[in-house]
Scaffold this motif. Structure first.
Motif, mmCIF file in Angstrom:
data_model
loop_
_atom_site.group_PDB
_atom_site.id
_atom_site.type_symbol
_atom_site.label_atom_id
_atom_site.label_comp_id
_atom_site.label_asym_id
_atom_site.label_seq_id
_atom_site.Cartn_x
_atom_site.Cartn_y
_atom_site.Cartn_z
ATOM 1 N N PRO A 1 0.869 -1.176 0.000
ATOM 2 C CA PRO A 1 0.000 0.000 0.000
ATOM 3 C C PRO A 1 0.908 1.230 0.000
ATOM 4 C CG PRO A 1 -0.655 -1.578 1.687
ATOM 5 C CD PRO A 1 0.683 -2.013 1.191
ATOM 6 N N LYS A 2 0.873 1.984 -1.082
ATOM 7 C CA LYS A 2 1.909 2.980 -1.320
ATOM 8 C C LYS A 2 1.939 4.129 -0.326
ATOM 9 C CE LYS A 2 3.874 1.339 -5.093
ATOM 10 N NZ LYS A 2 3.258 0.020 -5.081
ATOM 11 N N GLU A 3 0.786 4.487 0.178
ATOM 12 C CA GLU A 3 0.730 5.723 0.959
ATOM 13 C C GLU A 3 1.448 5.585 2.293
ATOM 14 O OE1 GLU A 3 -2.286 5.229 -1.910
ATOM 15 O OE2 GLU A 3 -2.171 4.147 -0.014
ATOM 16 N N SER B 1 6.468 1.313 3.604
ATOM 17 C CA SER B 1 7.747 1.416 2.906
ATOM 18 C C SER B 1 8.665 0.312 3.414
ATOM 19 C CB SER B 1 8.381 2.782 3.126
ATOM 20 O OG SER B 1 8.662 2.979 4.498
ATOM 21 N N ALA B 2 9.567 -0.118 2.561
ATOM 22 C CA ALA B 2 10.524 -1.156 2.938
ATOM 23 C C ALA B 2 11.898 -0.777 2.434
ATOM 24 C CB ALA B 2 10.105 -2.510 2.372
ATOM 25 N N GLN B 3 12.884 -1.158 3.206
ATOM 26 C CA GLN B 3 14.266 -0.876 2.826
ATOM 27 C C GLN B 3 15.130 -2.089 3.115
ATOM 28 O OE1 GLN B 3 15.144 2.646 5.226
ATOM 29 N NE2 GLN B 3 14.915 3.910 3.399
ATOM 30 N N MET B 4 16.256 -2.115 2.434
ATOM 31 C CA MET B 4 17.257 -3.136 2.738
ATOM 32 C C MET B 4 18.618 -2.450 2.658
ATOM 33 S SD MET B 4 17.543 -7.033 1.536
ATOM 34 C CE MET B 4 18.654 -8.119 2.437
ATOM 35 N N PRO B 5 19.030 -1.781 3.725
ATOM 36 C CA PRO B 5 20.260 -0.984 3.710
ATOM 37 C C PRO B 5 21.530 -1.814 3.605
ATOM 38 C CG PRO B 5 19.303 -1.048 5.908
ATOM 39 C CD PRO B 5 18.311 -1.693 5.007
ATOM 40 N N ASN B 6 21.475 -3.060 4.036
ATOM 41 C CA ASN B 6 22.625 -3.946 3.861
ATOM 42 C C ASN B 6 22.136 -5.374 3.720
ATOM 43 O OD1 ASN B 6 22.474 -5.130 6.601
ATOM 44 N ND2 ASN B 6 23.007 -3.035 7.230
ATOM 45 N N GLN B 7 23.049 -6.282 3.424
ATOM 46 C CA GLN B 7 22.631 -7.660 3.116
ATOM 47 C C GLN B 7 22.139 -8.424 4.327
ATOM 48 O OE1 GLN B 7 26.085 -9.407 1.358
ATOM 49 N NE2 GLN B 7 27.204 -9.587 3.279
ATOM 50 N N SER B 8 22.308 -7.839 5.515
ATOM 51 C CA SER B 8 21.943 -8.592 6.711
ATOM 52 C C SER B 8 20.645 -8.134 7.352
ATOM 53 C CB SER B 8 23.071 -8.543 7.737
ATOM 54 O OG SER B 8 23.281 -7.212 8.148
ATOM 55 N N HIS B 9 20.024 -7.073 6.827
ATOM 56 C CA HIS B 9 18.722 -6.765 7.376
ATOM 57 C C HIS B 9 17.851 -5.933 6.462
ATOM 58 C CE1 HIS B 9 19.825 -2.688 8.861
ATOM 59 N NE2 HIS B 9 18.531 -2.516 9.018
ATOM 60 N N SER B 10 16.564 -6.115 6.670
ATOM 61 C CA SER B 10 15.548 -5.374 5.934
ATOM 62 C C SER B 10 14.527 -4.865 6.939
ATOM 63 C CB SER B 10 14.860 -6.282 4.914
ATOM 64 O OG SER B 10 13.794 -5.605 4.272
ATOM 65 N N THR B 11 13.923 -3.729 6.624
ATOM 66 C CA THR B 11 12.893 -3.186 7.495
ATOM 67 C C THR B 11 11.622 -2.913 6.699
ATOM 68 O OG1 THR B 11 13.666 -0.934 7.150
ATOM 69 C CG2 THR B 11 14.525 -2.101 9.071
ATOM 70 N N LEU B 12 10.519 -3.078 7.384
ATOM 71 C CA LEU B 12 9.202 -2.736 6.849
ATOM 72 C C LEU B 12 8.612 -1.707 7.793
ATOM 73 C CD1 LEU B 12 6.904 -3.362 4.779
ATOM 74 C CD2 LEU B 12 6.050 -5.002 6.445
ATOM 75 N N LYS B 13 8.316 -0.530 7.261
ATOM 76 C CA LYS B 13 7.794 0.551 8.085
ATOM 77 C C LYS B 13 6.366 0.852 7.669
ATOM 78 C CE LYS B 13 10.524 3.910 9.151
ATOM 79 N NZ LYS B 13 11.368 5.130 9.086
ATOM 80 N N ILE B 14 5.509 0.981 8.655
ATOM 81 C CA ILE B 14 4.109 1.341 8.409
ATOM 82 C C ILE B 14 3.843 2.637 9.153
ATOM 83 C CG2 ILE B 14 1.709 0.584 8.464
ATOM 84 C CD1 ILE B 14 2.763 -2.298 8.905
ATOM 85 N N GLN B 15 3.529 3.675 8.419
ATOM 86 C CA GLN B 15 3.221 4.961 9.033
ATOM 87 C C GLN B 15 1.712 5.095 9.227
ATOM 88 O OE1 GLN B 15 5.241 7.330 5.955
ATOM 89 N NE2 GLN B 15 6.652 8.038 7.548
ATOM 90 N N SER B 16 1.363 5.874 10.236
ATOM 91 C CA SER B 16 -0.045 6.131 10.513
ATOM 92 C C SER B 16 -0.860 4.834 10.481
ATOM 93 C CB SER B 16 -0.602 7.134 9.488
ATOM 94 O OG SER B 16 -1.915 7.500 9.812
ATOM 95 N N THR B 17 -0.505 3.913 11.349
ATOM 96 C CA THR B 17 -1.119 2.582 11.327
ATOM 97 C C THR B 17 -2.632 2.658 11.524
ATOM 98 O OG1 THR B 17 -0.590 2.341 13.680
ATOM 99 C CG2 THR B 17 0.932 1.345 12.083
ATOM 100 N N GLN B 18 -3.306 1.742 10.858
ATOM 101 C CA GLN B 18 -4.759 1.634 10.920
ATOM 102 C C GLN B 18 -5.137 0.241 11.410
ATOM 103 O OE1 GLN B 18 -6.707 4.438 10.109
ATOM 104 N NE2 GLN B 18 -4.649 5.339 10.088
ATOM 105 N N PRO B 19 -6.330 0.080 11.975
ATOM 106 C CA PRO B 19 -6.734 -1.257 12.458
ATOM 107 C C PRO B 19 -6.644 -2.341 11.383
ATOM 108 C CG PRO B 19 -8.223 0.404 13.314
ATOM 109 C CD PRO B 19 -7.302 1.125 12.352
ATOM 110 N N GLN B 20 -6.876 -1.988 10.128
ATOM 111 C CA GLN B 20 -6.813 -2.988 9.060
ATOM 112 C C GLN B 20 -5.394 -3.445 8.742
ATOM 113 O OE1 GLN B 20 -8.092 0.105 8.699
ATOM 114 N NE2 GLN B 20 -7.533 1.047 6.725
ATOM 115 N N ASP B 21 -4.402 -2.769 9.339
ATOM 116 C CA ASP B 21 -3.012 -3.207 9.178
ATOM 117 C C ASP B 21 -2.681 -4.356 10.125
ATOM 118 O OD1 ASP B 21 -1.967 0.265 8.900
ATOM 119 O OD2 ASP B 21 -2.654 -1.122 7.337
#
Lengths: 110, 114
Positions: free
Chosen positions: B61-63, B66-86
């Motif tokens: 969901p674009k809005e 967001s996800a990043q992988m700054p190095n080969q050993s970790h990735s993050t998934l960030k959810i801003q303004s979380t909603q109950p449907q998340d």
């Protein structure tokens, strides 16, 4: 795009009866890889079996499946259900990314 | 060999807050995937990295996601303004690059938005 359909959301079986979980897929790739993953409660989903060979039976841990490209199917079967088979089963299509079906919950009762 | 490691295992967040989920793939695996698991949708594809580069984020969901992988050993998934449907279990998986390789999943991060 790729898609996988699992028609049964919940299958309830008595121990000892045969298991068949349905899986059909759609893809533009002529040589797709099909997978079955099993997800037990409080564990990570893990591979059960996989295949890319048309009309060849693949077996693992008592389960088997045969990829039929003519019907775009990869149904999971087992001859005799056990209580320990109760879990969530996902069929997946793996080309460059992995597309999963909605999953079928298998509940085996005594 | 350690498997895919995900943290936190459980997170409760208030509606409108931010949630960040972490994933450490199996060493040597260059393909990293994020999925969202719900009863209705099953395992829903979110995004995919190969050799740290974002390849396909068509499930995000674009809005707010967001996800990043700054190095080969970790990735993050960030959810801003979380909603109950998340609210869902977010699963990270890794594999060797190439079609047909086995996906190895972490135990998941259960997000509850209240």
């Amino acid at each position: 795009g790729d898609s996988v359909t699992q028609t049964e959301g919940l299958v309830t079986l008595t121990e000892g009866l045969p298991v068949m979980l349905n899986c059909t897929y759609q893809t533009i790739y002529s040589n797709p890889f099909l997978f079955w993953y099993v997800h037990y409660l409080n564990e990570s989903p893990r591979l059960l079996l996989k295949s890319s060979t048309d009309n060849k039976r693949t077996e693992h841990q008592g389960f088997h499946a045969t990829l039929h490209k003519s019907s775009s199917s990869f149904h999971l079967q087992k001859s005799s259900a056990q209580l320990s088979d109760s879990a969530l089963y996902y069929c997946a299509l793996g080309n460059y990314k992995y597309v999963f079906g909605a999953g079928t919950r298998l509940k085996v009762i005594a | 060999n350690a498997g895919v490691i995900q943290t936190p295992r459980h997170k409760v967040t208030g509606k409108g807050q931010e949630a960040t989920l972490w994933c450490e793939p199996i060493s040597g695996h260059s393909a990293v995937f994020w999925y969202r698991q719900t009863i209705v949708q099953g395992l829903e594809f979110l995004t995919y990295f190969r050799n740290q580069a974002p390849i396909d984020d068509s499930g995000m969901p674009k809005e707010r996601f967001s996800a990043q992988m700054p190095n080969q050993s970790h990735s993050t998934l960030k959810i801003q303004s979380t909603q109950p449907q998340d609210s869902a279990v977010y699963l990270c998986a890794s594999s060797l690059v190439g079609a047909g390789n086995t996906l190895y999943f972490g135990e998941g991060s259960r997000l509850i938005v209240v």
